[in-house]
Design an enzyme around this catalytic site. Structure first.
Site, PDB file in Angstrom:
ATOM      1  N   HIS A   1       0.843  -1.195   0.000  1.00 22.86           N
ATOM      2  CA  HIS A   1       0.000   0.000   0.000  1.00 22.86           C
ATOM      3  C   HIS A   1       0.880   1.248   0.000  1.00 22.86           C
ATOM      4  CE1 HIS A   1      -4.055  -1.720   1.640  1.00 22.86           C
ATOM      5  NE2 HIS A   1      -3.555  -2.436   0.634  1.00 22.86           N
TER       6      HIS A   1
ATOM      7  N   TYR B   1      -9.283   5.328   7.156  1.00 21.93           N
ATOM      8  CA  TYR B   1      -9.451   5.703   8.567  1.00 21.93           C
ATOM      9  C   TYR B   1     -10.508   6.815   8.584  1.00 21.93           C
ATOM     10  CZ  TYR B   1      -5.104   3.265   9.793  1.00 21.93           C
ATOM     11  OH  TYR B   1      -4.130   2.312   9.995  1.00 21.93           O
TER      12      TYR B   1
ATOM     13  N   PRO C   1      -4.711   0.489  18.546  1.00 20.93           N
ATOM     14  CA  PRO C   1      -4.415   0.001  17.186  1.00 20.93           C
ATOM     15  C   PRO C   1      -4.524   1.066  16.081  1.00 20.93           C
ATOM     16  CG  PRO C   1      -6.554  -0.774  17.903  1.00 20.93           C
ATOM     17  CD  PRO C   1      -5.935  -0.104  19.085  1.00 20.93           C
TER      18      PRO C   1
ATOM     19  N   LYS D   1       0.660   0.078  15.050  1.00 25.97           N
ATOM     20  CA  LYS D   1       2.027  -0.054  15.570  1.00 25.97           C
ATOM     21  C   LYS D   1       2.259  -1.284  16.430  1.00 25.97           C
ATOM     22  CE  LYS D   1       3.516   3.319  13.443  1.00 25.97           C
ATOM     23  NZ  LYS D   1       4.130   2.775  12.236  1.00 25.97           N
TER      24      LYS D   1
ATOM     25  N   TYR E   1       3.878   6.576  10.148  1.00 22.74           N
ATOM     26  CA  TYR E   1       3.047   5.418   9.790  1.00 22.74           C
ATOM     27  C   TYR E   1       3.903   4.321   9.133  1.00 22.74           C
ATOM     28  CZ  TYR E   1      -1.165   2.828   8.525  1.00 22.74           C
ATOM     29  OH  TYR E   1      -2.144   1.857   8.427  1.00 22.74           O
TER      30      TYR E   1
HETATM   31  C1  PHB Z   1      -6.163  -4.373  10.640  1.00 24.07           C
HETATM   32  O1  PHB Z   1      -6.180  -4.632   9.419  1.00 24.07           O
HETATM   33  O2  PHB Z   1      -6.529  -5.210  11.518  1.00 24.07           O
HETATM   34  C2  PHB Z   1      -5.707  -3.007  11.086  1.00 24.07           C
HETATM   35  C3  PHB Z   1      -5.152  -2.152  10.152  1.00 24.07           C
HETATM   36  C4  PHB Z   1      -4.734  -0.880  10.553  1.00 24.07           C
HETATM   37  C5  PHB Z   1      -4.892  -0.495  11.880  1.00 24.07           C
HETATM   38  C6  PHB Z   1      -5.454  -1.368  12.815  1.00 24.07           C
HETATM   39  C7  PHB Z   1      -5.870  -2.632  12.418  1.00 24.07           C
HETATM   40  O3  PHB Z   1      -4.498   0.751  12.271  1.00 24.07           O
END
Ligand code: PHB
Ligand code: APR
Length: 390
Positions: free
Chosen positions: A72, A201, A293, A297, A385
């Site tokens: 990505h 997000y 989450p 990280k 990130y």
């Molecule tokens: C996930 O795909 O479980 C996931 C991806 C990004 C995040 C948290 C969880 O910030």
């Protein structure tokens, strides 16, 4: 029994360290409380920093990740019905890889078992002894209930937040820093195509939502929920309806819904234990720190701990130089605290907190608009990130 490194915990941290060390001829023994299938049944993270990817390649277990993982180049960030793209490669030259923790854990188990790594599953009553001496040892009962003892040079505490390793550091020495968030994440796994080719997000008046994925026909979605909720409070229909109300219409109108094959709620916590070592005991991963989450990280902070400890142990055994081991905690914590900050700040940026007033909401909108409009702000977000340097 005697080994060079006794590793407590067979999650990503313990497994990756074991494989890296065995590749260098360093003798390890790994103790895991659960069964392999139980460990593999845990649905966890999915975004890998390039540092983690490189460690998996160094360990020689990256073939499936390289074939099946998604690269990505950026992510989408939304606020109610507005959405903008944040390009990691444009700002840092670096992408991330989306590959489920379950899959990389499976790859590590397969590789370790293929070369006969000594892994004890279903152990109990694990205890760490004489960590401050030159002759530490670990006692436990094996799956047959037989008491065992492993004498070792060093102990790697990779046994997660609820493990025993952190507790082996005396409370008079240990400093713990914690922030609990007043909400959880309700996560759903569905055998449906992802709604978008990258992650989304999304902050909204109704709360946070995240659209993620595992592969072309396995999607992972989350919505911020009350800590008093339980998964049974949420039918699949209710989940999909709420998720659609929290993401921009262009995605809500195109999302493919389906039955959940996994549904769970995780609380959000920031936590750090200092120091991360005590004599010949070294803490790695969730045993030492936890992040909410939001910043992806959790897995990646485990990776940098393993990176530092692996090279410190190599330096000790190959060059008879223990400088890396002596500096482990300081070095690991320097990067951990930066990851804690990023995870905390993204959580504050995108979630709706119960105590927020109108001014607070305006500050949150201004923060997101500044990130949308400012190159420097986007560069800082992207650097964090994709992963700060080791
Ligand atoms: C996930 O795909 O479980 C996931 C991806 C990004 C995040 C948290 C969880 O910030
Ligand atoms: N003895 C042996 N094993 C133990 C003990 C014990 N006393 N206590 C816990 N364990 C095992 C758990 O069963 C688990 O398999 O240690 C392992 C710890 O694994 P994780 O909790 O996954 O922690 P870590 O390997 O550091 O990986 C961090 O996992 O939880 C996610 O979000 C986190 O993505 C991050 C990653």
């Amino acid at each position: 029994m005697r080994t060079q490194i006794c590793i407590i915990g067979g999650g990503p941290s313990g497994l990756l360290l074991a494989k890296l060390l065995r590749n260098q001829g360093i003798d390890v023994r790994l103790l895991e409380r659960k069964t392999r299938d139980y460990v593999l049944g845990r649905i966890r993270a999915g975004v890998l920093e390039v540092g983690f990817v490189e460690l998996m390649r160094l360990a020689g277990v990256a073939e499936r990740m390289d074939k099946e993982g998604f690269t990505h180049d950026g992510t989408s960030i939304a606020l109610n019905n507005e959405v903008f793209h944040l390009d990691f490669v444009q700002h840092t030259g670096t992408p991330v890889v989306v590959y489920g923790q379950t899959e990389l854990t499976r790859d590590l188990y397969d590789a370790l078992e293929a070369d006969g790594a000594p892994i004890d599953f279903e152990v109990d009553q694990v205890e760490i002894h004489d960590a401050k001496s030159d002759a530490p040892y670990v006692t436990f009962t094996d799956r047959d209930g037989v008491s065992q003892r492993i004498d070792c040079d060093y102990i790697a505490g990779c046994d997660g937040f609820h493990g025993v390793s952190r507790q082996a550091i005396p409370t008079s020495v240990r400093r713990e820093y914690e922030k609990l968030y007043p909400f959880g994440w309700l996560g759903v796994l569905s055998e449906t195509p992802p709604v978008h080719h990258e992650l989304i997000y999304s902050g909204s008046d109704r709360g946070f939502a995240l659209c993620s994925m595992r592969n072309a026909n396995l999607s992972r979605y989350y919505i911020q929920c009350s800590l008093s909720d339980s998964p049974d409070d949420w039918s699949d229909e209710a989940f999909w309806q709420e998720l659609k109300r929290r993401i921009p219409e262009q995605f809500a109108d195109s999302i493919v819904t389906g039955p959940s094959i996994e549904k769970s709620i995780a609380p959000l916590r920031s936590f750090v234990c200092e120091p991360m070592q005590w004599g010949r005991l070294f803490l790695c991963g969730d045993a030492a720190h936890i992040v909410p989450p939001t910043g992806a990280k959790g897995l990646n902070t485990a990776a940098s701990d393993i990176h530092y400890l692996y090279y410190a142990l190599l330096q000790h055994y190959q060059d008879k130089d223990s400088a890396g081991l002596e500096a482990y905690s300081q070095k690991a914590l320097a990067r951990i605290w930066k990851a804690e900050r990023f995870s905390w700040s993204t959580t504050m940026l995108l979630h709706r907190f119960p105590e927020m007033n109108e001014f607070d909401l305006k500050m949150q909108v201004a923060d997101i608009h500044f990130l949308r409009d400012n190159e420097a702000a986007q560069k800082v977000f992207a650097q964090n990130y994709v992963g700060l340097p080791y």
